[in-house]
Write a protein that holds these residues in place. Structure first.
Motif, PDB file in Angstrom:
ATOM      1  N   ASN A 100       0.814  -1.218   0.000  1.00 15.89           N
ATOM      2  CA  ASN A 100       0.000   0.000   0.000  1.00 15.89           C
ATOM      3  C   ASN A 100       0.846   1.267   0.000  1.00 15.89           C
ATOM      4  O   ASN A 100       0.368   2.334  -0.383  1.00 15.89           O
ATOM      5  N   GLU A 101       2.081   1.160   0.435  1.00 16.56           N
ATOM      6  CA  GLU A 101       2.981   2.312   0.475  1.00 16.56           C
ATOM      7  C   GLU A 101       4.030   2.282  -0.645  1.00 16.56           C
ATOM      8  O   GLU A 101       4.836   3.194  -0.757  1.00 16.56           O
ATOM      9  N   CYS A 102       4.004   1.259  -1.450  1.00 16.50           N
ATOM     10  CA  CYS A 102       5.035   1.069  -2.474  1.00 16.50           C
ATOM     11  C   CYS A 102       4.736   1.911  -3.714  1.00 16.50           C
ATOM     12  O   CYS A 102       3.682   1.763  -4.343  1.00 16.50           O
ATOM     13  N   SER A 103       5.664   2.755  -4.085  1.00 21.24           N
ATOM     14  CA  SER A 103       5.483   3.618  -5.255  1.00 21.24           C
ATOM     15  C   SER A 103       5.486   2.807  -6.549  1.00 21.24           C
ATOM     16  O   SER A 103       4.762   3.122  -7.495  1.00 21.24           O
ATOM     17  N   VAL A 104       6.274   1.746  -6.613  1.00 17.28           N
ATOM     18  CA  VAL A 104       6.314   0.905  -7.805  1.00 17.28           C
ATOM     19  C   VAL A 104       4.972   0.198  -7.967  1.00 17.28           C
ATOM     20  O   VAL A 104       4.414   0.135  -9.072  1.00 17.28           O
ATOM     21  N   ASN A 105       4.415  -0.308  -6.886  1.00 17.98           N
ATOM     22  CA  ASN A 105       3.124  -0.981  -6.923  1.00 17.98           C
ATOM     23  C   ASN A 105       2.044  -0.036  -7.453  1.00 17.98           C
ATOM     24  O   ASN A 105       1.243  -0.428  -8.312  1.00 17.98           O
ATOM     25  N   LYS A 106       2.037   1.188  -6.968  1.00 14.09           N
ATOM     26  CA  LYS A 106       1.023   2.167  -7.406  1.00 14.09           C
ATOM     27  C   LYS A 106       1.121   2.431  -8.908  1.00 14.09           C
ATOM     28  O   LYS A 106       0.115   2.479  -9.607  1.00 14.09           O
ATOM     29  N   LEU A 107       2.327   2.588  -9.395  1.00 12.75           N
ATOM     30  CA  LEU A 107       2.525   2.824 -10.823  1.00 12.75           C
ATOM     31  C   LEU A 107       2.127   1.602 -11.646  1.00 12.75           C
ATOM     32  O   LEU A 107       1.425   1.710 -12.653  1.00 12.75           O
ATOM     33  N   MET A 108       2.549   0.429 -11.200  1.00 13.56           N
ATOM     34  CA  MET A 108       2.270  -0.792 -11.957  1.00 13.56           C
ATOM     35  C   MET A 108       0.782  -1.151 -11.954  1.00 13.56           C
ATOM     36  O   MET A 108       0.291  -1.753 -12.903  1.00 13.56           O
ATOM     37  N   LEU A 109       0.052  -0.752 -10.933  1.00  7.77           N
ATOM     38  CA  LEU A 109      -1.407  -0.919 -10.949  1.00  7.77           C
ATOM     39  C   LEU A 109      -2.016  -0.110 -12.092  1.00  7.77           C
ATOM     40  O   LEU A 109      -2.901  -0.582 -12.804  1.00  7.77           O
ATOM     41  N   LYS A 110      -1.524   1.109 -12.266  1.00  6.76           N
ATOM     42  CA  LYS A 110      -2.023   1.961 -13.356  1.00  6.76           C
ATOM     43  C   LYS A 110      -1.677   1.379 -14.724  1.00  6.76           C
ATOM     44  O   LYS A 110      -2.498   1.384 -15.637  1.00  6.76           O
ATOM     45  N   VAL A 111      -0.469   0.858 -14.844  1.00  6.25           N
ATOM     46  CA  VAL A 111      -0.037   0.248 -16.108  1.00  6.25           C
ATOM     47  C   VAL A 111      -0.878  -0.984 -16.406  1.00  6.25           C
ATOM     48  O   VAL A 111      -1.379  -1.167 -17.523  1.00  6.25           O
ATOM     49  N   ASP A 150      -3.888  -1.707 -15.311  1.00  2.47           N
ATOM     50  CA  ASP A 150      -5.267  -1.318 -15.617  1.00  2.47           C
ATOM     51  C   ASP A 150      -5.399  -0.730 -17.014  1.00  2.47           C
ATOM     52  O   ASP A 150      -6.375  -0.994 -17.715  1.00  2.47           O
ATOM     53  N   ALA A 151      -4.410   0.043 -17.439  1.00  3.69           N
ATOM     54  CA  ALA A 151      -4.436   0.618 -18.797  1.00  3.69           C
ATOM     55  C   ALA A 151      -4.332  -0.494 -19.838  1.00  3.69           C
ATOM     56  O   ALA A 151      -5.061  -0.491 -20.842  1.00  3.69           O
ATOM     57  N   ASN A 152      -3.440  -1.452 -19.606  1.00  3.04           N
ATOM     58  CA  ASN A 152      -3.309  -2.587 -20.532  1.00  3.04           C
ATOM     59  C   ASN A 152      -4.595  -3.396 -20.585  1.00  3.04           C
ATOM     60  O   ASN A 152      -5.067  -3.770 -21.662  1.00  3.04           O
ATOM     61  N   LEU A 153      -5.161  -3.686 -19.423  1.00  3.12           N
ATOM     62  CA  LEU A 153      -6.404  -4.454 -19.383  1.00  3.12           C
ATOM     63  C   LEU A 153      -7.529  -3.739 -20.119  1.00  3.12           C
ATOM     64  O   LEU A 153      -8.340  -4.388 -20.789  1.00  3.12           O
ATOM     65  N   GLU A 154      -7.581  -2.445 -20.007  1.00  2.00           N
ATOM     66  CA  GLU A 154      -8.613  -1.673 -20.708  1.00  2.00           C
ATOM     67  C   GLU A 154      -8.510  -1.884 -22.217  1.00  2.00           C
ATOM     68  O   GLU A 154      -9.513  -2.104 -22.896  1.00  2.00           O
ATOM     69  N   VAL A 155      -7.311  -1.872 -22.734  1.00  2.00           N
ATOM     70  CA  VAL A 155      -7.104  -2.090 -24.168  1.00  2.00           C
ATOM     71  C   VAL A 155      -7.444  -3.532 -24.539  1.00  2.00           C
ATOM     72  O   VAL A 155      -8.193  -3.785 -25.484  1.00  2.00           O
ATOM     73  N   TYR A 156      -6.906  -4.500 -23.803  1.00  2.00           N
ATOM     74  CA  TYR A 156      -7.128  -5.912 -24.129  1.00  2.00           C
ATOM     75  C   TYR A 156      -8.592  -6.317 -24.002  1.00  2.00           C
ATOM     76  O   TYR A 156      -9.109  -7.071 -24.823  1.00  2.00           O
ATOM     77  N   ARG A 157      -9.271  -5.814 -22.967  1.00  2.67           N
ATOM     78  CA  ARG A 157     -10.683  -6.169 -22.753  1.00  2.67           C
ATOM     79  C   ARG A 157     -11.595  -5.588 -23.825  1.00  2.67           C
ATOM     80  O   ARG A 157     -12.667  -6.111 -24.077  1.00  2.67           O
ATOM     81  N   ASN A 158     -11.181  -4.495 -24.398  1.00  5.01           N
ATOM     82  CA  ASN A 158     -12.022  -3.809 -25.376  1.00  5.01           C
ATOM     83  C   ASN A 158     -11.618  -4.086 -26.814  1.00  5.01           C
ATOM     84  O   ASN A 158     -12.037  -3.367 -27.724  1.00  5.01           O
ATOM     85  N   ASN A 159     -10.806  -5.105 -27.004  1.00  6.98           N
ATOM     86  CA  ASN A 159     -10.412  -5.490 -28.358  1.00  6.98           C
ATOM     87  C   ASN A 159     -10.529  -6.997 -28.517  1.00  6.98           C
ATOM     88  O   ASN A 159     -10.151  -7.757 -27.636  1.00  6.98           O
ATOM     89  N   THR A 160     -11.033  -7.370 -29.678  1.00  8.33           N
ATOM     90  CA  THR A 160     -11.164  -8.780 -30.023  1.00  8.33           C
ATOM     91  C   THR A 160     -10.318  -9.054 -31.261  1.00  8.33           C
ATOM     92  O   THR A 160      -9.768  -8.131 -31.872  1.00  8.33           O
ATOM     93  N   LEU A 161     -10.277 -10.312 -31.638  1.00  5.87           N
ATOM     94  CA  LEU A 161      -9.564 -10.678 -32.859  1.00  5.87           C
ATOM     95  C   LEU A 161     -10.178  -9.968 -34.059  1.00  5.87           C
ATOM     96  O   LEU A 161      -9.465  -9.560 -34.979  1.00  5.87           O
ATOM     97  N   LYS A 162     -11.472  -9.777 -34.044  1.00  2.00           N
ATOM     98  CA  LYS A 162     -12.144  -9.068 -35.145  1.00  2.00           C
ATOM     99  C   LYS A 162     -11.591  -7.651 -35.293  1.00  2.00           C
ATOM    100  O   LYS A 162     -11.405  -7.160 -36.405  1.00  2.00           O
ATOM    101  N   ASP A 163     -11.292  -6.985 -34.155  1.00  5.26           N
ATOM    102  CA  ASP A 163     -10.733  -5.636 -34.213  1.00  5.26           C
ATOM    103  C   ASP A 163      -9.367  -5.627 -34.882  1.00  5.26           C
ATOM    104  O   ASP A 163      -8.998  -4.639 -35.533  1.00  5.26           O
ATOM    105  N   LEU A 164      -8.600  -6.705 -34.737  1.00  6.63           N
ATOM    106  CA  LEU A 164      -7.272  -6.767 -35.351  1.00  6.63           C
ATOM    107  C   LEU A 164      -7.343  -6.863 -36.866  1.00  6.63           C
ATOM    108  O   LEU A 164      -6.407  -6.443 -37.555  1.00  6.63           O
ATOM    109  N   ILE A 165      -8.417  -7.447 -37.383  1.00  4.43           N
ATOM    110  CA  ILE A 165      -8.498  -7.634 -38.836  1.00  4.43           C
ATOM    111  C   ILE A 165      -9.388  -6.599 -39.518  1.00  4.43           C
ATOM    112  O   ILE A 165      -9.525  -6.624 -40.730  1.00  4.43           O
ATOM    113  N   SER A 166      -9.986  -5.730 -38.738  1.00  5.71           N
ATOM    114  CA  SER A 166     -10.885  -4.711 -39.316  1.00  5.71           C
ATOM    115  C   SER A 166     -10.114  -3.537 -39.871  1.00  5.71           C
ATOM    116  O   SER A 166      -9.085  -3.177 -39.423  1.00  5.71           O
TER     117      SER A 166
END
Length: 136
Positions: free
Chosen positions: A107-118, A120-136
């Motif tokens: 909870n006090e780790c600065s690296v943990n806080k940053l990596m949570l954001k990274v 979450d940002a990656n998950l947002e992209v992956y969750r909102n893209n499918t294989l169909k999006d790659l070929i469109s």
């Protein structure tokens, strides 16, 4: 950095998804079209088959084919199968969590806080893209 295994797996899936007739495609054809080592591609396609993305047919007219529609194949699933954990450090992983040996308080780790954001940002992209999006 994205591993070659994941990069080639995504390319192979996109190639298979772009096939109009959904007939099995031989490994040699995918390897040639995507400029991937056939031997390396074999192991990638086997992993994708074992994890429910692909089917295969042996013999004449055989090869690999998608067993799901491209819009049903989420990038989160593909990334986890080919790349492993999406998080860059184990202490923020949703599926592969491990406490870091050198961190007394996450909870006090600065690296943990940053990596949570990274993560979450990656998950947002992956969750909102499918294989169909790659070929469109």
């Amino acid at each position: 950095m994205l591993s070659k295994k994941t990069k080639y797996g995504l390319k192979a899936l996109a190639y298979l998804a772009s096939q109009e007739n959904r007939e099995p495609v031989q490994i040699a054809e995918i390897a040639k079209h995507e400029n991937i080592s056939q031997k390396f591609l074999e192991s990638i396609l086997l992993t994708l088959r074992r994890n429910g993305f692909l089917g295969s047919k042996k013999g004449k007219g055989g090869g690999y084919y998608l067993i799901k529609e491209p819009n049903e194949i989420l990038m989160t699933a593909v990334m986890r199968v080919l790349e492993g954990p999406i998080a860059m450090v184990p202490c923020v992983s949703l599926n592969f969590y491990e406490k870091c040996d050198d961190c007394p308080d996450e909870n006090e780790c600065s690296v943990n806080k940053l990596m949570l954001k990274v993560r979450d940002a990656n998950l947002e992209v992956y969750r909102n893209n499918t294989l169909k999006d790659l070929i469109s």
